[in-house]
Design an enzyme around this catalytic site. Structure first.
Site, short mmCIF file in Angstrom:
data_model
loop_
_atom_site.label_atom_id
_atom_site.label_comp_id
_atom_site.label_asym_id
_atom_site.label_seq_id
_atom_site.Cartn_x
_atom_site.Cartn_y
_atom_site.Cartn_z
N ASP A 14 0.74 -1.34 -0.11
CA ASP A 14 -0.06 0.02 -0.18
C ASP A 14 0.82 1.40 -0.02
O ASP A 14 0.47 2.23 -0.77
CB ASP A 14 -1.05 -0.02 1.25
CG ASP A 14 -1.79 -1.13 1.21
OD1 ASP A 14 -2.41 -1.29 0.13
OD2 ASP A 14 -2.23 -1.57 2.45
N ARG A 94 -0.85 3.72 16.02
CA ARG A 94 -1.42 4.76 15.15
C ARG A 94 -1.32 6.25 15.22
O ARG A 94 -0.65 7.12 14.58
CB ARG A 94 -2.84 4.54 14.47
CG ARG A 94 -2.76 3.11 13.72
CD ARG A 94 -1.80 3.06 12.51
NE ARG A 94 -1.86 1.90 11.73
CZ ARG A 94 -1.16 0.90 11.92
NH1 ARG A 94 -0.20 0.72 12.63
NH2 ARG A 94 -1.12 -0.16 11.07
N ASP A 123 -7.68 1.89 10.77
CA ASP A 123 -6.42 2.72 10.88
C ASP A 123 -6.34 4.04 10.47
O ASP A 123 -5.94 5.21 10.71
CB ASP A 123 -5.33 1.77 10.08
CG ASP A 123 -4.78 0.65 11.11
OD1 ASP A 123 -5.00 0.68 12.42
OD2 ASP A 123 -4.31 -0.11 10.51
N SER A 174 -1.78 -10.20 5.29
CA SER A 174 -1.38 -8.70 5.44
C SER A 174 -1.06 -8.51 6.78
O SER A 174 -1.79 -9.00 7.90
CB SER A 174 -2.73 -7.98 5.19
OG SER A 174 -2.52 -6.60 5.75
N1 ARG Z 1 -8.17 -4.81 13.44
C1 ARG Z 1 -7.16 -4.33 14.16
C2 ARG Z 1 -7.10 -2.85 14.45
O1 ARG Z 1 -8.17 -2.32 13.82
C3 ARG Z 1 -5.69 -4.52 13.31
C4 ARG Z 1 -5.54 -3.71 12.17
C5 ARG Z 1 -4.15 -3.94 11.65
N2 ARG Z 1 -3.95 -2.90 10.65
C6 ARG Z 1 -3.13 -3.15 9.39
N3 ARG Z 1 -3.00 -2.34 8.61
N4 ARG Z 1 -2.86 -4.22 8.99
O2 ARG Z 1 -6.64 -2.29 15.37
#
Ligand code: ARG
Length: 402
Positions: A14, A94, A123, A174
């Site tokens: 990405d 984040r 995110d 991922s």
């Molecule tokens: N579901 C989790 C969250 O919202 C994991 C997110 C992982 N992020 C990613 N870009 N792979 O915190």
């Protein structure tokens, strides 16, 4: 000179595609920034890759200690487990990465910042709200979301533009990882009815193949924060790394649950969070030793609200700060040590002690030495049950009348 954008760059698909998209579609220069939160990637390689793709400058920022002290420690004090299961590993990182984006953008006089989030996850919410709260005038570009790109389309674009994808070949999952855990998504995991393949896991041994001997650990806490293992004082980052390692070998920390994303989608999420699982279990037990039952029942509500805010991208929400004032007040007394037993996928608290403990053997013991006079209970039960008894008498009388 072209205007500049600072992009949070992980080296993955990405964000690699994002470098080129920002240059081509918006005609901006791209400065990339990778924040080390303990994801264990090769930062040198990431920098080289960013420059090959076209970044004019790159920042590598080691934020491991800040991540543990300002983010993870607060999550420990709040016993943070979203929907009872997820220790918030990605969610905690984040706002930290967002704050670094803003810092670098100011330093570089950039007109905006960018991230590689899709429009389907949490995110994007966490990045955007933190950035806008810190610096409302910065433009935010999220190329994948803006162009509504699917993974296949990204791969096609990357091929066309000759973006090196060494890391991406044969990649099924991922991944997002940092000191507090590893999140694994996509591929076979998208079918919630089937068990995650063993290959999805990297930090944990399968419980079946884990060490055959149980291992005991003592974790010391000071004001709610772990600082030593088996009597050895460790710096914050080392303590968590070490626990990830030990607990991972025992197959501890695998999480598989149905999660409600903020944007409304239900998703099957798989994580490996060995250190988080052990520390939260121990911390929670210590609280139950030290806090009063009234504090505990109210703190559950506060913890839950804190966890919800952080999961939902509201790290900068004033309510979070207010909840922390309460949480921190309760942690002032949280000194003590907890003994845990690690064995084949499970962590069990088997001992706890604290100078602040409310446990009183003289009251609790069944021996004759007890100072608790059993006759006190009679009057107590009389009053405690008063409203319940009254309601039931009324219910019975009403039935008779009907
Ligand atoms: N579901 C989790 C969250 O919202 C994991 C997110 C992982 N992020 C990613 N870009 N792979 O915190």
């Amino acid at each position: 000179m072209r205007d500049k954008i600072v992009l949070a760059y992980s080296g993955g698909l990405d964000t690699s595609v994002s470098i080129r998209l920002i240059q081509e579609k918006y005609d901006f220069d791209v400065i990339t920034m990778t924040v080390d939160v303990g994801q264990g990637s090769n930062l040198k390689e990431i920098e080289e890759k960013a420059k090959i793709i076209g970044a004019i400058k790159h920042y590598s920022i080691d934020a491991k200690e800040e991540f543990v002290k300002k983010y993870i420690f607060q999550a420990i004090k709040a016993n943070a487990l979203y929907e009872g299961k997820y220790p918030l590993s990605a969610a905690l990182s984040r706002p930290l990465i967002a704050s670094k984006l803003v810092e670098v953008a100011k330093k570089e006089n950039a007109i905006g910042v960018a991230h590689g989030c899709t429009g389907k996850g949490n995110d994007q919410v966490r990045f955007d709200i933190t950035i806008k709260s810190l610096e409302p005038n910065l433009r935010i570009i999220a190329p994948i979301r803006e162009w509504n790109l699917s993974r296949d389309e990204e791969l096609k674009y990357a091929k066309e533009k000759k973006i090196p994808l060494v890391f991406e070949k044969n990649k099924v999952y991922s991944i997002d990882q940092n000191l507090w855990g590893r999140s694994i998504e996509s591929g076979p995991l998208e079918d919630p009815s089937t068990e995650p393949p063993e290959a999805a896991f990297e930090w944990t041994e399968s419980p079946e193949n884990a060490l055959n001997e149980p291992e005991y650990l003592t974790i010391n806490f000071r004001e709610g924060i772990p600082y030593a293992i088996n009597g050895e004082t460790l710096d914050a980052v080392t303590l968590i790394e070490k626990l990830n390692n030990i607990a991972g070998k025992h197959g501890i920390g695998r999480i598989d649950h149905m999660e409600d994303r903020l944007i409304g989608i239900k998703s099957r999420e798989v994580y490996e969070c060995p250190a988080a699982t052990v520390i939260l279990e121990a911390h929670n037990d210590l609280e139950k030793t030290i806090l009063t039952k009234h504090e505990l029942s109210f703190k559950k509500l506060v913890d839950n609200q804190w966890t919800f805010l952080v999961y939902s991208g509201l790290w900068m929400e004033p309510l979070k700060e207010a909840l922390e004032a309460f949480i921190d007040k309760t942690q002032e007394r949280l000194f003590g040590k907890v003994k845990v037993k690690l064995y084949k996928g499970s962590v069990r608290v088997v001992g706890r002690s604290s100078p602040m403990s409310l446990y009183d053997l003289k009251l609790a013991t069944y021996k004759s030495s007890t100072t608790f006079d059993q006759t006190w209970s009679l009057g107590f039960i009389e009053l405690w049950g008063l409203p319940t008894r009254a309601a039931n008498i009324l219910k019975r009388n009403k039935k008779k009348r009907d």
